[in-house]
Design a protein around this motif. Structure first.
Motif, PDB file in Angstrom:
ATOM      1  N   VAL A   3      47.602  43.635 -35.603  1.00 31.08           N
ATOM      2  CA  VAL A   3      47.161  44.946 -35.128  1.00 31.08           C
ATOM      3  C   VAL A   3      46.169  44.745 -33.995  1.00 31.08           C
ATOM      4  O   VAL A   3      45.139  44.084 -34.183  1.00 31.08           O
ATOM      5  CB  VAL A   3      46.510  45.759 -36.261  1.00 31.08           C
ATOM      6  N   ASN A   4      46.488  45.275 -32.819  1.00 26.70           N
ATOM      7  CA  ASN A   4      45.537  45.192 -31.705  1.00 26.70           C
ATOM      8  C   ASN A   4      45.401  46.502 -30.941  1.00 26.70           C
ATOM      9  O   ASN A   4      44.802  46.536 -29.871  1.00 26.70           O
ATOM     10  CB  ASN A   4      45.884  44.042 -30.751  1.00 26.70           C
ATOM     11  N   ASN A   5      45.960  47.576 -31.482  1.00 28.74           N
ATOM     12  CA  ASN A   5      45.803  48.916 -30.914  1.00 28.74           C
ATOM     13  C   ASN A   5      45.260  49.835 -32.008  1.00 28.74           C
ATOM     14  O   ASN A   5      45.968  50.133 -32.976  1.00 28.74           O
ATOM     15  CB  ASN A   5      47.132  49.447 -30.391  1.00 28.74           C
ATOM     16  N   TYR A   6      44.020  50.242 -31.847  1.00 31.27           N
ATOM     17  CA  TYR A   6      43.335  51.066 -32.846  1.00 31.27           C
ATOM     18  C   TYR A   6      43.127  52.464 -32.266  1.00 31.27           C
ATOM     19  O   TYR A   6      42.455  52.627 -31.250  1.00 31.27           O
ATOM     20  CB  TYR A   6      41.988  50.459 -33.204  1.00 31.27           C
ATOM     21  N   ILE A   7      43.707  53.465 -32.924  1.00 30.21           N
ATOM     22  CA  ILE A   7      43.599  54.846 -32.465  1.00 30.21           C
ATOM     23  C   ILE A   7      42.758  55.614 -33.493  1.00 30.21           C
ATOM     24  O   ILE A   7      43.036  55.562 -34.691  1.00 30.21           O
ATOM     25  CB  ILE A   7      44.986  55.500 -32.320  1.00 30.21           C
ATOM     26  N   LEU A 200      45.869  51.499 -45.569  1.00 29.73           N
ATOM     27  CA  LEU A 200      44.632  50.769 -45.828  1.00 29.73           C
ATOM     28  C   LEU A 200      43.540  51.784 -46.104  1.00 29.73           C
ATOM     29  O   LEU A 200      43.368  52.741 -45.339  1.00 29.73           O
ATOM     30  CB  LEU A 200      44.232  49.915 -44.622  1.00 29.73           C
ATOM     31  N   ARG A 201      42.804  51.596 -47.174  1.00 36.37           N
ATOM     32  CA  ARG A 201      41.733  52.507 -47.535  1.00 36.37           C
ATOM     33  C   ARG A 201      40.411  51.875 -47.127  1.00 36.37           C
ATOM     34  O   ARG A 201      40.069  50.778 -47.581  1.00 36.37           O
ATOM     35  CB  ARG A 201      41.782  52.811 -49.034  1.00 36.37           C
ATOM     36  N   LEU A 202      39.678  52.571 -46.261  1.00 37.97           N
ATOM     37  CA  LEU A 202      38.443  52.041 -45.692  1.00 37.97           C
ATOM     38  C   LEU A 202      37.226  52.588 -46.440  1.00 37.97           C
ATOM     39  O   LEU A 202      36.896  53.762 -46.332  1.00 37.97           O
ATOM     40  CB  LEU A 202      38.331  52.410 -44.215  1.00 37.97           C
ATOM     41  N   ALA A 203      36.551  51.727 -47.174  1.00 38.23           N
ATOM     42  CA  ALA A 203      35.323  52.137 -47.853  1.00 38.23           C
ATOM     43  C   ALA A 203      34.173  52.213 -46.871  1.00 38.23           C
ATOM     44  O   ALA A 203      33.207  52.951 -47.074  1.00 38.23           O
ATOM     45  CB  ALA A 203      34.989  51.160 -48.975  1.00 38.23           C
ATOM     46  N   GLN A 204      34.278  51.466 -45.785  1.00 42.11           N
ATOM     47  CA  GLN A 204      33.260  51.439 -44.738  1.00 42.11           C
ATOM     48  C   GLN A 204      33.936  51.053 -43.431  1.00 42.11           C
ATOM     49  O   GLN A 204      34.986  50.401 -43.435  1.00 42.11           O
ATOM     50  CB  GLN A 204      32.157  50.452 -45.102  1.00 42.11           C
ATOM     51  N   PRO A 205      33.375  51.450 -42.289  1.00 42.54           N
ATOM     52  CA  PRO A 205      34.036  51.172 -41.013  1.00 42.54           C
ATOM     53  C   PRO A 205      34.345  49.700 -40.784  1.00 42.54           C
ATOM     54  O   PRO A 205      35.412  49.361 -40.260  1.00 42.54           O
ATOM     55  CB  PRO A 205      33.028  51.701 -39.986  1.00 42.54           C
ATOM     56  N   ARG A 206      33.449  48.806 -41.186  1.00 35.90           N
ATOM     57  CA  ARG A 206      33.661  47.392 -40.867  1.00 35.90           C
ATOM     58  C   ARG A 206      34.858  46.789 -41.590  1.00 35.90           C
ATOM     59  O   ARG A 206      35.270  45.661 -41.276  1.00 35.90           O
ATOM     60  CB  ARG A 206      32.393  46.580 -41.154  1.00 35.90           C
ATOM     61  N   ILE A 211      41.280  43.381 -40.884  1.00 37.91           N
ATOM     62  CA  ILE A 211      42.716  43.647 -40.968  1.00 37.91           C
ATOM     63  C   ILE A 211      43.552  42.410 -40.667  1.00 37.91           C
ATOM     64  O   ILE A 211      44.519  42.111 -41.365  1.00 37.91           O
ATOM     65  CB  ILE A 211      43.119  44.795 -40.029  1.00 37.91           C
ATOM     66  N   ASN A 212      43.189  41.697 -39.625  1.00 37.75           N
ATOM     67  CA  ASN A 212      44.004  40.572 -39.188  1.00 37.75           C
ATOM     68  C   ASN A 212      43.536  39.223 -39.725  1.00 37.75           C
ATOM     69  O   ASN A 212      44.043  38.183 -39.320  1.00 37.75           O
ATOM     70  CB  ASN A 212      44.043  40.514 -37.657  1.00 37.75           C
ATOM     71  N   GLN A 213      42.580  39.238 -40.639  1.00 35.92           N
ATOM     72  CA  GLN A 213      42.061  37.978 -41.167  1.00 35.92           C
ATOM     73  C   GLN A 213      42.900  37.495 -42.351  1.00 35.92           C
ATOM     74  O   GLN A 213      43.325  38.277 -43.200  1.00 35.92           O
ATOM     75  CB  GLN A 213      40.606  38.136 -41.610  1.00 35.92           C
TER      76      GLN A 213
END
Length: 219
Positions: A3-7, A200-206, A211-213
């Protein structure tokens, strides 16, 4: 695929504008004779939806929409001091933008004028977004995929490399209709269960940074 395009959505995803917009909506409608048994439910259900679409959803006649919409927006921005950047957003956006080959975009229900005056001109991290699609750029709005498809086109992005980050069920529906994956911003959502079907459920922005790790939750 990487993933390298974040909208990104804005309201409830990058900044918390609930206290600015939603009480002002109910107050404006009450001024025009509209009353609701559960105003809090109206506020929750319509937060993040394009203003005109929100009024249509409430059954406001077409001939009243422009007047009520203008009054609502004017009343809202009298309370702009209540807007807050969601914790962790500036750092996360800066780190994403710094990654080689990564592009960031906005798809918002705000008008172009609202975006420029009350987002772009207010927050330094806004400079990281290479593409911005506002409510003025498409005739159909979320949950239609049209705004996201326009952002993908402007980014020149393969849908398989993109993710849409938002806090509403309309965001989720728009992303999946556009053929891309959805990251649910539970950290800013007024009702996280409505986006429980997120890829993907994001509990926090970071969480976006992982994602790609290898070994991280994958989209």
């Amino acid at each position: 695929m990487t993933v390298n395009n974040y909208i990104f959505d804005i309201d409830g995803t990058l900044i918390d504008t609930f206290a600015m917009y939603m009480p002002a909506l109910v107050e404006t409608l009450e001024d025009h004779g509209y009353h609701f048994p559960d105003p809090a439910k109206v506020e929750r259900d319509l937060y993040g939806i394009a203003a005109v679409d929100a009024l249509k959803k409430l059954g406001v006649p077409a001939e009243e929409i422009d007047t009520i919409n203008e009054e609502w927006i004017n009343r809202s921005y009298q309370h702009f001091d209540q807007v807050r950047v969601l914790p962790g957003i500036p750092a996360t956006i800066s780190q994403l933008a710094a990654k080689a080959g990564t592009k960031l975009a906005i798809v918002t229900s705000k008008t172009r004028a609202e975006y420029q005056r009350y987002f772009q001109d207010q927050y330094p991290f806004a400079e990281n977004f290479a593409v911005v699609v506002t409510a003025d750029d498409t005739t159909a709005h979320k949950p239609s995929p049209a705004p996201i498809l326009k952002a993908l086109d402007r980014l020149g992005a393969d849908p398989t490399t993109a993710v849409y980050v938002g806090d509403m069920s309309t965001d989720l529906a728009a992303a999946h209709a556009a053929g891309i994956r959805f990251a649910g911003a539970e950290y800013g959502a007024s009702d996280p269960e409505k986006i429980a079907a997120a890829d993907l459920r994001l509990a926090q922005p970071r969480d976006l940074l992982t994602i790609n790790q290898e070994g991280a939750v994958q989209l």
